[in-house]
Design a protein around this motif. Sequence first.
Motif, PDB file in Angstrom:
ATOM      1  N   THR A 158      46.691 -82.569   1.439  1.00  0.00           N
ATOM      2  CA  THR A 158      46.639 -83.196   0.126  1.00  0.00           C
ATOM      3  C   THR A 158      45.258 -83.790  -0.128  1.00  0.00           C
ATOM      4  O   THR A 158      44.526 -84.105   0.810  1.00  0.00           O
ATOM      5  CB  THR A 158      47.695 -84.299   0.008  1.00  0.00           C
ATOM      6  OG1 THR A 158      47.558 -85.208   1.116  1.00  0.00           O
ATOM      7  CG2 THR A 158      49.100 -83.689   0.042  1.00  0.00           C
ATOM      8  N   SER A 159      44.916 -83.960  -1.403  1.00  0.00           N
ATOM      9  CA  SER A 159      43.574 -84.428  -1.765  1.00  0.00           C
ATOM     10  C   SER A 159      43.383 -85.919  -1.527  1.00  0.00           C
ATOM     11  O   SER A 159      42.262 -86.418  -1.610  1.00  0.00           O
ATOM     12  CB  SER A 159      43.289 -84.097  -3.233  1.00  0.00           C
ATOM     13  OG  SER A 159      44.259 -84.702  -4.084  1.00  0.00           O
TER      14      SER A 159
ATOM     15  N   SER B 290      49.667 -82.813 -11.949  1.00  0.00           N
ATOM     16  CA  SER B 290      49.044 -83.464 -13.101  1.00  0.00           C
ATOM     17  C   SER B 290      49.850 -84.627 -13.665  1.00  0.00           C
ATOM     18  O   SER B 290      49.387 -85.296 -14.583  1.00  0.00           O
ATOM     19  CB  SER B 290      48.805 -82.441 -14.220  1.00  0.00           C
ATOM     20  OG  SER B 290      50.023 -81.834 -14.610  1.00  0.00           O
TER      21      SER B 290
ATOM     22  N   THR C  66      46.001 -83.000  -5.773  1.00  0.00           N
ATOM     23  CA  THR C  66      45.962 -81.565  -5.495  1.00  0.00           C
ATOM     24  C   THR C  66      46.519 -81.304  -4.110  1.00  0.00           C
ATOM     25  O   THR C  66      46.237 -82.050  -3.168  1.00  0.00           O
ATOM     26  CB  THR C  66      44.520 -81.032  -5.577  1.00  0.00           C
ATOM     27  OG1 THR C  66      43.976 -81.337  -6.866  1.00  0.00           O
ATOM     28  CG2 THR C  66      44.494 -79.518  -5.373  1.00  0.00           C
TER      29      THR C  66
ATOM     30  N   SER D 124      47.643 -78.017  -8.530  1.00  0.00           N
ATOM     31  CA  SER D 124      47.337 -79.249  -9.241  1.00  0.00           C
ATOM     32  C   SER D 124      48.615 -79.996  -9.597  1.00  0.00           C
ATOM     33  O   SER D 124      49.561 -79.421 -10.133  1.00  0.00           O
ATOM     34  CB  SER D 124      46.547 -78.939 -10.522  1.00  0.00           C
ATOM     35  OG  SER D 124      46.309 -80.124 -11.268  1.00  0.00           O
TER      36      SER D 124
ATOM     37  N   TYR E  78      46.490 -78.427  -1.247  1.00  0.00           N
ATOM     38  CA  TYR E  78      45.849 -77.202  -0.784  1.00  0.00           C
ATOM     39  C   TYR E  78      46.792 -76.559   0.229  1.00  0.00           C
ATOM     40  O   TYR E  78      46.904 -77.027   1.360  1.00  0.00           O
ATOM     41  CB  TYR E  78      44.496 -77.520  -0.164  1.00  0.00           C
ATOM     42  CG  TYR E  78      43.523 -78.138  -1.154  1.00  0.00           C
ATOM     43  CD1 TYR E  78      42.600 -77.356  -1.825  1.00  0.00           C
ATOM     44  CD2 TYR E  78      43.553 -79.514  -1.416  1.00  0.00           C
ATOM     45  CE1 TYR E  78      41.718 -77.918  -2.746  1.00  0.00           C
ATOM     46  CE2 TYR E  78      42.686 -80.084  -2.343  1.00  0.00           C
ATOM     47  CZ  TYR E  78      41.770 -79.276  -2.998  1.00  0.00           C
ATOM     48  OH  TYR E  78      40.911 -79.836  -3.918  1.00  0.00           O
TER      49      TYR E  78
ATOM     50  N   SER F   6      45.037 -73.661  -4.578  1.00  0.00           N
ATOM     51  CA  SER F   6      45.362 -75.078  -4.583  1.00  0.00           C
ATOM     52  C   SER F   6      46.319 -75.322  -5.740  1.00  0.00           C
ATOM     53  O   SER F   6      46.375 -74.558  -6.696  1.00  0.00           O
ATOM     54  CB  SER F   6      44.105 -75.930  -4.741  1.00  0.00           C
ATOM     55  OG  SER F   6      43.442 -75.623  -5.959  1.00  0.00           O
TER      56      SER F   6
END
Length: 228
Positions: free
Chosen positions: A115-116, A81, A199, A79, A201, A77
């Motif tokens: 996507t998260s 930020s 995040t 990140s 994935y 995954s």
Amino acid sequence: MTGKIKLVHSGGNAVSLAVPTSNPSSSEVEFKLPQADGSSGQRIVTDGSGNLSFASAGASGKILQVLTNSTQDAFGSLSISSQQTPVDIPNQNVTITPSATNSKILVSFHQMGETSSGPQIYYFVLKRAISGGSTTTFGGNVGGSSRTPVFTQPLRTTDAVNRNDTPEYGICAGYLDSPNTTSAVTYTVQIANGEGTGTFYYNRCVDDGDATSREYGLSWITVQEVAA
């Protein structure tokens, strides 16, 4: 007097090279000859800067080389930020060295993942880095201090978003770039979040359970050198 170079054959006849009939637009016009002879049937072409080289007749528009990088890696995954700060997607870069400065580079890519959070706040950009030179990120014209320069955005397979089994795709069918160099050029696909952090994935869904509805995918980037 019109300037010319005359080469006289031992038999008496001559071949001459003469300056143009009209005065050149620049005070000095210099042509640099190729270092070696070309192949039979080739022609001499210019890069627009006075450098001459041999090329096959009718080579314009032909694909000179193709390079690609694909990955089925679905164990990671990525990140994100910082808001509006693109990050490189792992293994989604490819380096090509153009054979002529006036060549075009045709770039295409396909990115699979999830996507998260809602995909509408994420976006992809294309980054170009020239060895020993500049780095450029391709996106839309910002036209303001707060707008986000997007190249393309994730598309999901369904209207429902449950973060389990709704893969998203970023697609570039073909972008024609003009790097104007014979140095190595690296193209990289990046992803960013326009409204915050998150995040990505890649090549998988957020939920990585071993089930038929938890798809794994394939991502790639391909570049082609197109003769000018």
